[in-house]
Scaffold this motif. Sequence first.
Motif, PDB file in Angstrom:
ATOM      1  N   SER A 135      19.757 -39.021  11.480  1.00 57.42           N
ATOM      2  CA  SER A 135      20.400 -37.832  12.034  1.00 57.42           C
ATOM      3  C   SER A 135      20.209 -36.613  11.144  1.00 57.42           C
ATOM      4  CB  SER A 135      21.903 -38.092  12.219  1.00 57.42           C
ATOM      5  OG  SER A 135      22.124 -39.176  13.085  1.00 57.42           O
ATOM      6  N   THR A 171      32.423 -43.383  21.958  1.00 60.97           N
ATOM      7  CA  THR A 171      31.050 -43.693  21.548  1.00 60.97           C
ATOM      8  C   THR A 171      31.024 -44.817  20.517  1.00 60.97           C
ATOM      9  OG1 THR A 171      31.045 -41.995  19.812  1.00 60.97           O
ATOM     10  CG2 THR A 171      30.307 -41.332  22.004  1.00 60.97           C
ATOM     11  N   ARG A 210      24.825 -45.211  24.197  1.00 63.48           N
ATOM     12  CA  ARG A 210      24.660 -44.681  22.840  1.00 63.48           C
ATOM     13  C   ARG A 210      23.767 -43.445  22.848  1.00 63.48           C
ATOM     14  NH1 ARG A 210      21.406 -47.265  17.765  1.00 63.48           N
ATOM     15  NH2 ARG A 210      19.670 -46.658  19.102  1.00 63.48           N
ATOM     16  N   GLU A 211      22.634 -43.519  23.549  1.00 64.54           N
ATOM     17  CA  GLU A 211      21.715 -42.386  23.563  1.00 64.54           C
ATOM     18  C   GLU A 211      22.317 -41.186  24.283  1.00 64.54           C
ATOM     19  OE1 GLU A 211      18.688 -42.333  21.810  1.00 64.54           O
ATOM     20  OE2 GLU A 211      19.804 -44.058  21.036  1.00 64.54           O
ATOM     21  N   ARG A 239      24.660 -39.627  21.858  1.00 65.35           N
ATOM     22  CA  ARG A 239      23.955 -38.906  20.797  1.00 65.35           C
ATOM     23  C   ARG A 239      23.535 -37.513  21.258  1.00 65.35           C
ATOM     24  NH1 ARG A 239      19.900 -42.929  17.432  1.00 65.35           N
ATOM     25  NH2 ARG A 239      21.517 -43.881  16.148  1.00 65.35           N
ATOM     26  N   TYR A 240      23.095 -37.404  22.510  1.00 69.56           N
ATOM     27  CA  TYR A 240      22.699 -36.068  22.951  1.00 69.56           C
ATOM     28  C   TYR A 240      23.923 -35.165  23.115  1.00 69.56           C
ATOM     29  CZ  TYR A 240      20.486 -32.132  25.074  1.00 69.56           C
ATOM     30  OH  TYR A 240      20.045 -30.847  25.307  1.00 69.56           O
ATOM     31  N   ARG A 296      26.455 -35.316  21.241  1.00 71.86           N
ATOM     32  CA  ARG A 296      26.702 -34.892  19.861  1.00 71.86           C
ATOM     33  C   ARG A 296      25.791 -33.718  19.504  1.00 71.86           C
ATOM     34  NH1 ARG A 296      24.889 -38.965  15.194  1.00 71.86           N
ATOM     35  NH2 ARG A 296      22.940 -38.494  16.267  1.00 71.86           N
ATOM     36  N   SER A 297      24.534 -33.775  19.932  1.00 72.10           N
ATOM     37  CA  SER A 297      23.616 -32.658  19.677  1.00 72.10           C
ATOM     38  C   SER A 297      24.111 -31.389  20.347  1.00 72.10           C
ATOM     39  CB  SER A 297      22.211 -33.005  20.180  1.00 72.10           C
ATOM     40  OG  SER A 297      21.685 -34.111  19.479  1.00 72.10           O
ATOM     41  N   ASP A 341      13.394 -38.561  13.964  1.00 64.22           N
ATOM     42  CA  ASP A 341      14.546 -38.242  14.791  1.00 64.22           C
ATOM     43  C   ASP A 341      13.999 -37.810  16.152  1.00 64.22           C
ATOM     44  OD1 ASP A 341      14.886 -35.212  12.910  1.00 64.22           O
ATOM     45  OD2 ASP A 341      13.954 -35.427  14.875  1.00 64.22           O
ATOM     46  N   HIS A 345      16.150 -45.222  16.403  1.00 63.01           N
ATOM     47  CA  HIS A 345      15.467 -44.329  17.340  1.00 63.01           C
ATOM     48  C   HIS A 345      13.980 -44.642  17.413  1.00 63.01           C
ATOM     49  CE1 HIS A 345      13.118 -40.601  18.091  1.00 63.01           C
ATOM     50  NE2 HIS A 345      13.945 -40.498  19.101  1.00 63.01           N
TER      51      HIS A 345
END
Length: 900
Positions: free
Chosen positions: A334, A505, A685-686, A689-690, A692-693, A831, A854
Amino acid sequence: MNDTLIETLDAGMTPDSVGWKFARLKTLHTHGIRVPELFCLTGTAYHQAVAPVADTLEALVRNTDLDDWDQVCATSARIREVITDTGLGTDIERALEHHLATDFPDNPLLAVRASVIGAQGQGEDSAQNPFAGMSDSFLYVPPSGVKAAVLNCWASAFSPEGLLYRHRQHLPFSGLLVAVGVQRMVFGERSLVLFTCDPTSYAHNTVISATWGIGEGVVQEKAPVDHYFVHSRTHTVESVIAHKTTMVTLDADRGHGTVETAVPSPRIDIPVLADREARSLARLGRDIEKIFGEPQDIEATFTEDGLVHVVQSRPVTIEADRHRIWSSANVSESFPDTTTPMTYSVARRFYWLLNHDYLRRSGVPESELHDLHETMTRLLGFLDNRIYHSINSFITMLSAVPMFDSVRRDWERLVAELDTFYHHTSHKPTGLRARSRRATRLITGWGRVARAYHTLPRDFKNFQTQWSELLQEVRTGATTNQHPLTLIADYRHTWRTAGKLWGITLVNYQFMVLFHKAVELAMDRWDIDEQETLFSQLLCGGRQLKGAEIALSAVRLAEQVRADAGLHDLFLADQPRTIWNHLDAGKLPHHFTDEVHRHIERYGDRGIAELKLEKSNLRDTPWELIQLIQQYAASDLTVADMEEVERGTRLAGEALLHTKLPRARLRRALLLGLFDRLRTTLYYREAGRYMRSELFGYSKQVIRALGTELHRRDVLSDPEDVFFLDLDELFGFIDGTGTTRDLAGLAALRKRDLKKSQALRPVREFATGDVVATSVPQQQDLSPHDTESTDELRGLGSCPGKVRGYARILSDPALDGQFPADSILITRETDPGWLYLMLASKGIVVERGSLLSHTAITGRKFGIPTIVGVPEATRKIPEGSLIEVDGGTGTVVILDQAPR
């Protein structure tokens, strides 16, 4: 004979009867480890013999000033006289003579060793108080001298060192017992002490000290020793060879006892151990560590015939509170390489809110959450401008979750990706009531897990909906037109709300680990081999992962370009910024323009190292999407082909599973069901993660807007300098709660720090004692690995397939020049910003990662042979060399080192 007085390897020898030292030897013997034969005089024997003078001994100790060394020595000498004069007593003496005659009929030389048995498990070689070196040992003792040696062993419990140790550790003298082991003396040609973890850092690497002669030369530092360091993952051996002039061995002139003697001249400067022997000993150490479940300090000796005899194993005493264990293994995906204080401060806040909400959802009481607050704010460290996980803090925090103990090893392996050994020493309350509370919490905790899995689809969908609505509400206001205090208020509102959502999450992560473990257990139970290949193939399919969804969207845009001759010519001829200017001015086809803007709106928070706040993302530099479309348009890549590759990979996995379980239809169905659930958790999860982005992208907007405002007011010399502050310093300057007004000075200082840090290459995991060193340990340019052949490297195969190509070694995905179609990508880690390079690669080799990282997921998704966890791949594989990558076996072979 009286079995309570003497016990053997075949009967008795529990910690309560003979102490930890000999009880552990019994355990090793039971597990097939070669231990010299022995019998033990029990603590009961000591008590029976010393009982008549027990009051005298207690009075001597009680009347001694234990802080006065001279008095301590005098008392010790007097106690030795009392015990020696008392003798063994008739029953013990007869039992001893009987066992000497029956157990050692060949009349060998013996080793006689003491072991203190203390109250409540506090005896010698216990985990809490090892008493190392406190008791006496007598070596090469003839049977006729065993009686005197036993009495001296009993007395050694009251040696000056033993008295002082107990006094300083606040351990009671009452209730003290002493066991004595009588063991066949092994004539060691070479002896060693082995630690299964590095005693200076607790890294799970084997450290061996070895010398000629017997172990007393190592243990009592009577002889120079060689040192060998065996790496836990690579099994490479680093050695430091001493000039060994002295050794300890049998006093041949007397026929008993030991003597220091000269090492024969041919052996003075040669290694005591060959590398293969060091590796073999490391394997033995790991086997013994598994037996006892904690790192071990092992003494052993080689006899002339090359056999290894273990004479002692005790726990390595680890003071976890005085050490910090740091790892960048997972967090570097990350936040790769160096970053800025602003990114660290926001990441630290995110880890706090994420885990606070997870613990709340896991049923951790509010009082415990309060007590864990400081721990949860220190889950990350910032060392040499790099972000690390604090393993101490993570283990302390997660131990509050009732189910964590049952999945801890899997968490360490799959989530934290740990290589180092970490020994957590928090002591849980004992007693019936405490155990009952723990059991109740455990049952309740697993009940929560069951309910959480049932509601996971609904809860995750609600999370996505609520987050999308919140983000849409606040994002449009994150501009320089807003008053700074309003921006800060909106920012805090957003993060407070996110803090009540994001724990789902980690709930999902929990299920990801559980299903991964279930698949592994099922495969192991049913003796299924080629597990890595099956994982790679059967994790394909199912709902489209977010990263793949974004990639496919870009490929669709490229297909539109190829389908339009005018667009295709433009994309082949012009620079990305020029094309973007045409698009932004409305000069390109409206349908294509709308699709590009839609991609940026949906996926604009994707970018290289997108969680680093100082890095731009697609919203800031949309021409990077044009560059990506250019690369895809120049190839023949299509969405249909990519989807077909994924379908083919999944079908190949199902066919392989059928060959492994041809007649076990129900077992196949169960495994496929488990894989389906694991794929679902990976999808969540994915997606998380986005999101979170997106949270970090919104934060980037706010912080950039504040940086622009402070530059306008001449507080900062450059708007980008805002990223060299931390969040509290920035907000504190604006709302009056900060501690300095010289933000420009802070930024300048930290810029200099960053420049120094960028020249460093840190190790992946390390430990610091007491305080963090001024610099993180750095990898050396020369290492013991250099002595190993680098024609073949090994890692963890993550996507099967064998390809040949030319190594392209990159430290970041920003390309200067072309990336030929026959290139194999070699890097430390990736990443999501690396995705376009990964798709353009014939194969992928990275130094870090796991089966669920990833890199591994992307390789599997698009059928690219991928290997993760290849140590020092970027250094050992020459740039431009012809290599072969086998993603099934995890091997990289260098075919031709001459660059193309």
